[in-house]
Design a protein around this motif. Structure first.
Motif, PDB file in Angstrom:
ATOM      1  N   TYR A 126      53.517  47.658 -45.206  1.00 20.78           N
ATOM      2  CA  TYR A 126      52.871  47.621 -44.140  1.00 20.78           C
ATOM      3  C   TYR A 126      52.638  49.244 -43.757  1.00 20.78           C
ATOM      4  O   TYR A 126      51.808  49.478 -42.490  1.00 20.78           O
ATOM      5  CB  TYR A 126      53.744  47.079 -42.411  1.00 20.78           C
ATOM      6  CG  TYR A 126      52.644  47.517 -41.280  1.00 20.78           C
ATOM      7  CD1 TYR A 126      52.367  45.909 -40.677  1.00 20.78           C
ATOM      8  CD2 TYR A 126      53.240  47.830 -40.084  1.00 20.78           C
ATOM      9  CE1 TYR A 126      51.464  45.860 -39.564  1.00 20.78           C
ATOM     10  CE2 TYR A 126      52.520  48.543 -39.290  1.00 20.78           C
ATOM     11  CZ  TYR A 126      51.394  47.266 -38.667  1.00 20.78           C
ATOM     12  OH  TYR A 126      50.440  47.077 -37.901  1.00 20.78           O
ATOM     13  N   SER A 174      49.333  50.233 -45.908  1.00 26.18           N
ATOM     14  CA  SER A 174      48.508  49.707 -45.569  1.00 26.18           C
ATOM     15  C   SER A 174      47.583  50.646 -44.466  1.00 26.18           C
ATOM     16  O   SER A 174      46.396  50.234 -43.706  1.00 26.18           O
ATOM     17  CB  SER A 174      48.224  48.482 -44.955  1.00 26.18           C
ATOM     18  OG  SER A 174      48.975  48.251 -46.554  1.00 26.18           O
ATOM     19  N   ASN A 175      48.917  50.220 -42.949  1.00 23.22           N
ATOM     20  CA  ASN A 175      47.545  51.205 -41.595  1.00 23.22           C
ATOM     21  C   ASN A 175      47.878  52.549 -40.667  1.00 23.22           C
ATOM     22  O   ASN A 175      47.853  52.445 -39.819  1.00 23.22           O
ATOM     23  CB  ASN A 175      48.820  49.581 -40.600  1.00 23.22           C
ATOM     24  CG  ASN A 175      48.774  48.528 -40.802  1.00 23.22           C
ATOM     25  OD1 ASN A 175      47.755  47.837 -40.054  1.00 23.22           O
ATOM     26  ND2 ASN A 175      48.909  47.857 -41.301  1.00 23.22           N
ATOM     27  N   CYS A 209      50.804  55.212 -40.338  1.00 26.58           N
ATOM     28  CA  CYS A 209      51.604  54.016 -39.175  1.00 26.58           C
ATOM     29  C   CYS A 209      52.776  55.563 -39.474  1.00 26.58           C
ATOM     30  O   CYS A 209      54.092  55.775 -39.161  1.00 26.58           O
ATOM     31  CB  CYS A 209      52.433  53.064 -39.187  1.00 26.58           C
ATOM     32  SG  CYS A 209      51.435  52.081 -38.494  1.00 26.58           S
ATOM     33  N   SER A 259      53.005  38.569 -38.353  1.00 29.97           N
ATOM     34  CA  SER A 259      51.855  39.058 -38.997  1.00 29.97           C
ATOM     35  C   SER A 259      52.408  37.645 -40.554  1.00 29.97           C
ATOM     36  O   SER A 259      53.639  37.123 -40.709  1.00 29.97           O
ATOM     37  CB  SER A 259      52.264  40.498 -40.059  1.00 29.97           C
ATOM     38  OG  SER A 259      51.359  40.672 -41.441  1.00 29.97           O
ATOM     39  N   ASP A 294      52.220  42.937 -48.496  1.00 29.83           N
ATOM     40  CA  ASP A 294      53.132  44.363 -47.651  1.00 29.83           C
ATOM     41  C   ASP A 294      54.040  44.533 -48.879  1.00 29.83           C
ATOM     42  O   ASP A 294      55.380  46.364 -49.015  1.00 29.83           O
ATOM     43  CB  ASP A 294      53.941  44.472 -46.590  1.00 29.83           C
ATOM     44  CG  ASP A 294      52.174  44.514 -45.170  1.00 29.83           C
ATOM     45  OD1 ASP A 294      51.641  44.360 -45.494  1.00 29.83           O
ATOM     46  OD2 ASP A 294      53.024  43.508 -44.014  1.00 29.83           O
TER      47      ASP A 294
END
Length: 331
Positions: free
Chosen positions: A191, A194-195, A197, A307, A313
């Motif tokens: 996750y 992908s984002n 963070c 999600s 993920d």
């Protein structure tokens, strides 16, 4: 000593060129010298080694401005491959996912199947098949609930694996690196990749419908596992929720969410909390958040994300973990 230092420096320089070639995909020797800061003489010798190894290959000649054309070299992303094997729940069934990826993380082959039974030898046939088909597989990543604690699988949802030296046995049998990661740790890593963070602290909470919950913690740009990989085993919290009873959890999901959100907000104060749960309604989440805000000030609450991308993920995270042993050691 001088010989040892020279050998070490050569390995460092090779890894520098490997990293630059991977990032740029294609380069000439003069371009490599400029990108790495190494001399053309050094680049010449290193390129010859990488060519012999098969890590790069010569491409067509680059056009030049009146001079001798320069040969371009391409990164061979299939010089080494990684095999990922991970188990996830889908519609109350256990699915095994098998994916072979290249050095860019692109899938070379993938498949999935329902596992009616999970045992210590469940992975052997597919590993043998993939290694025979792809001899350049040089790393294996295994992802599932539980941890590897002092060489043994602990806190697994699969009782047949509990206390077994699964990963050690696979390493010894196949003689290549095998890495193990908890499913929710891998998912929260995926996750965050992908984002984007990497600069945030994120907690992932996975509440499956068949098994007890799991939690993954991402702090300071990496998974936080704790001393024995036990960090995040929230199913053992004395919060009054019967996490080993899926029917009870479903009936009390708002209260369960409230307890988890308050617990991780107070202990870790994360930027973001990602909840993975099939069939979770917006009303149930809103109710839990409203109850939390009666205890914790709204400005202290993390951003709560619901999600349904757990499998995606998880796949991305375990791929990253499996590829890590294949990355250049030196920067």
């Amino acid at each position: 000593m001088a010989l040892g230092n020279a050998k070490l420096m050569k390995e460092i320089n090779l890894d520098i060129v490997r990293r630059v070639m991977k990032e740029n995909k294609r380069a000439t020797k003069p371009q490599l010298a400029k990108l790495t800061g190494l001399s053309v003489v050094t680049i010449n010798s290193l390129v010859e080694i990488l060519l012999r190894n098969g890590e790069i290959f010569a491409d067509e000649l680059e056009a030049s401005n009146g001079g001798r054309p320069a040969t371009a070299y391409c990164f061979n992303e299939q010089y080494s491959l990684a095999l990922t094997i991970y188990i996830s729940e889908c519609k109350l069934k256990d699915l095994i996912h098998v994916v072979v990826v290249d050095l860019y993380g692109e899938a070379v082959e993938s498949r999935e199947a329902v596992l009616d039974e999970i045992s210590e030898s469940s992975f052997d046939p597919v590993i043998e098949e993939m290694l025979e088909k792809y001899p350049n597989i040089k790393s294996i990543g295994i992802g599932m609930p539980g941890q590897e604690v002092r060489g043994k699988v602990e806190n697994s949802d699969y009782q047949s694996l509990e206390g077994k030296a699964l990963i050690t046995r696979l390493r010894n049998k196949f003689q290549i690196p095998v890495v193990f990661e908890n499913d929710v740790n891998a998912a929260v890593l995926g996750y965050c990749i992908s984002n984007e963070c990497s600069d945030k602290n994120v907690v992932g909470i996975y509440i499956p419908e068949k098994y007890p919950l799991g939690t993954g913690i991402f702090i300071n740009g990496d998974i936080y596992r704790g001393k024995d990989g036990f960090a995040g085993e929230a199913k053992f919290l004395p919060d009054g929720i019967q996490w080993d009873n899926p029917a009870y959890v479903s009936k009390n999901i708002s209260a369960a969410l409230k307890n988890l959100i308050i617990t991780f907000t107070c202990l870790l104060n994360p930027d973001r909390l990602v909840i993975y749960r099939e069939n979770l309604t917006k009303e149930e989440v809103d109710s839990a958040i409203a109850d939390c805000q009666k205890v914790v000030k709204a400005e202290l609450m993390p951003e709560v994300i619901v999600s349904d991308n757990f499998s995606e993920d998880f796949a991305k995270g375990i791929k990253q973990i499996a590829l890590k042993p294949l990355e250049p050691q030196w920067k």
